[in-house]
Design an enzyme around this catalytic site. Structure first.
Site, mmCIF file in Angstrom:
data_model
loop_
_atom_site.group_PDB
_atom_site.id
_atom_site.type_symbol
_atom_site.label_atom_id
_atom_site.label_comp_id
_atom_site.label_asym_id
_atom_site.label_seq_id
_atom_site.Cartn_x
_atom_site.Cartn_y
_atom_site.Cartn_z
ATOM 1 C CG HIS A 66 -1.830 -1.161 1.290
ATOM 2 N ND1 HIS A 66 -2.359 -1.627 2.471
ATOM 3 C CD2 HIS A 66 -2.328 -1.974 0.320
ATOM 4 C CE1 HIS A 66 -3.134 -2.663 2.233
ATOM 5 N NE2 HIS A 66 -3.136 -2.896 0.936
ATOM 6 C CE1 TYR A 129 -0.507 2.737 10.484
ATOM 7 C CE2 TYR A 129 -0.124 0.548 11.372
ATOM 8 C CZ TYR A 129 -0.956 1.465 10.758
ATOM 9 O OH TYR A 129 -2.231 1.106 10.422
#
Length: 467
Positions: A66, A129
């Site tokens: 992605h 993240y």
């Protein structure tokens, strides 16, 4: 235990961070994100605004590839994972692939436009993240086939044995992907001498004139607020109200403050909101001209409205986290300027009286552009820099005499006058008597200014050869 380290990869901007992990019988501890230490080692200060955690129950869970529209800092909290990245940005590195095994001691900084994917190597893997933009429902972004033969990712667990979402099984191959456009530098005020030079010399720059983007429209929902700032990474503000004498009139005063103070203040806010580097150009007029050479830390002391509005703009720009404030003086480029006027007078047989008690250094636009590119490309420390050509300071009368000599006229045909004498009968704003800059700080970055006399000769020869 390894030291904190930042390593480059074949993908520009993709960085591997080696994290010290402190372990004992109780378990372990690490600093998963340490802004001061990491940025000192070269990690971009990317301004994360959201933290997410992805927990994967079983070995072989595979996500991606992605290409989200934000920068990302990924680290593993528990377990091990295999990370793969493919550069999806337009340019020479498009399609470049990099892989590394992730555990609690390894993190990766992923710049926007680089596709990322993760495959768990054991059960119960959690990775977190940080991102520098908020996730919003409906956000779309490019994706890539996990099995793309050109990317050729060597998955530790074959994809036919891995757990892959239905959506990720039908992503396009690299040959069918539209590359992510690189952010473009944006030049404001592209119709002026400096703006034209910046657009011509900075690769990929988009130049806009006031007709295309009115920087003084700072109203809610106005031109500045609605511009697509996500398309840019650097904004070079060459837009300004430079009519020094007109700025002393009621109408000119309002125009000067709108362009030179309010607009830079809005741009500083925009730069921080969109993580842009703001390059802003200012002037010797922010000083009173009382000293022979001005250093960057000299207190601001402008005389007239033009200088006062530019000083206010400087204070606003200084609040932006990523800014270069370039003060310059006596700018000469393509368009109406002092040197061209003197060339015309020399050709017309005129013997002018020119001010001889204002002293400074010329700044040719190509030199100002060269310094701008140097600061950006060398990643010099953000802040204020004085930029002009080098050599001995000259008065305007000295410059005029040199132009006359280069035009084949007797330099003695230029008569020196004082500022006070020249101002008689004219509505003139005050000028600083001394405009020369101390260029020590600029030189310390590795930039050596070209002598103004050399640049003046080249400019005059070039202008004389024009049809």
């Amino acid at each position: 235990m390894a030291e904190l380290a930042v390593e480059r990869t074949p993908i520009p901007g993709l960085l591997v961070v080696r994290l010290p992990v402190h372990a004992d019988a109780r378990g372990w501890f690490k600093e998963g994100w340490q802004r001061a230490k990491m940025t000192a080692l070269g990690l971009p200060d990317f301004g994360p605004v959201q933290q997410n955690v992805s927990f994967n129950t079983r070995r072989g869970a595979t996500r991606g590839i992605h290409t989200e529209p934000w920068d990302k800092f990924v680290s593993v909290s528990t377990g091990r994972a295999f990370g793969a990245w493919v550069d999806m940005r337009a340019g020479a590195s498009f399609g470049t692939t990099f892989t590394v095994e992730l555990d609690p001691s390894v993190a990766v900084y992923v710049p926007r436009g680089v596709g990322n994917s993760y495959q768990t190597l054991e059960d119960g893997v959690a990775y977190s993240y940080l991102v520098n933009d908020h996730w919003r429902p409906g956000t779309s972004y490019p994706a890539l086939d996990l099995a793309d033969p050109d990317a050729a990712v060597a998955w530790p667990i074959p994809l036919e044995e891995a757990e892959v979402s239905e959506k990720d099984r039908y992503n396009p191959r690299l040959a069918d992907v539209t590359p992510v456009a690189a952010p473009r530098p944006l030049v404001l005020g592209a119709g002026g001498q400096l703006g034209r030079a910046l657009v011509a010399a900075i690769p990929g720059a988009l130049g806009v004139t006031r007709a295309e983007l009115d920087v003084t429209d700072t109203s809610p929902g106005g031109a500045l607020e609605t511009w697509p700032w996500h398309d840019h990474d650097v904004v070079l503000n060459a837009a300004a109200h430079t009519a020094v004498d007109a700025a002393e009139t009621p109408e000119g005063r309002a125009a000067a403050w709108a362009a030179n103070a309010a607009a830079p203040a809005a741009l500083a806010r925009i730069a921080d909101a969109h993580r842009l580097t703001l390059v802003h150009y200012s002037t010797d007029y922010v000083f009173d001209g009382a000293v022979a050479e001005h250093a960057e830390d000299e207190p601001l002391a402008p005389h007239g409205v033009y200088g006062q509005s530019k000083a206010a703009g400087e204070l606003a720009v200084g609040t932006a986290a990523r800014h270069y404030l370039l003060r310059t003086s006596w700018v000469i480029g393509e368009g109406h300027n002092f040197v061209r006027t003197m060339q015309r007078l020399a050709g017309d047989g005129v013997s002018p009286a020119v001010v001889g008690d204002q002293v400074g250094r010329l700044t040719f636009t190509d030199e100002l552009v060269r310094a701008t590119r140097h600061l950006l490309e060398s990643r010099a420390a953000f802040g204020t820099y004085h930029v002009s050509n080098g050599g001995d300071p000259m008065s305007w009368a000295d410059v005029a005499r040199r132009v006359f000599a280069l035009s084949g006229r007797d330099p003695g045909d230029v008569t020196a006058t004082t500022t006070a004498e020249y101002a008689v009968g004219r509505a003139m704003a005050p000028r600083p008597a001394h405009s020369a800059f101390d260029l020590t700080k600029l030189r310390a970055t590795g930039f050596e200014p070209e002598d103004a006399a050399v640049a003046l000769e080249r400019y005059c020869v070039t202008e004389a050869s024009r049809p």
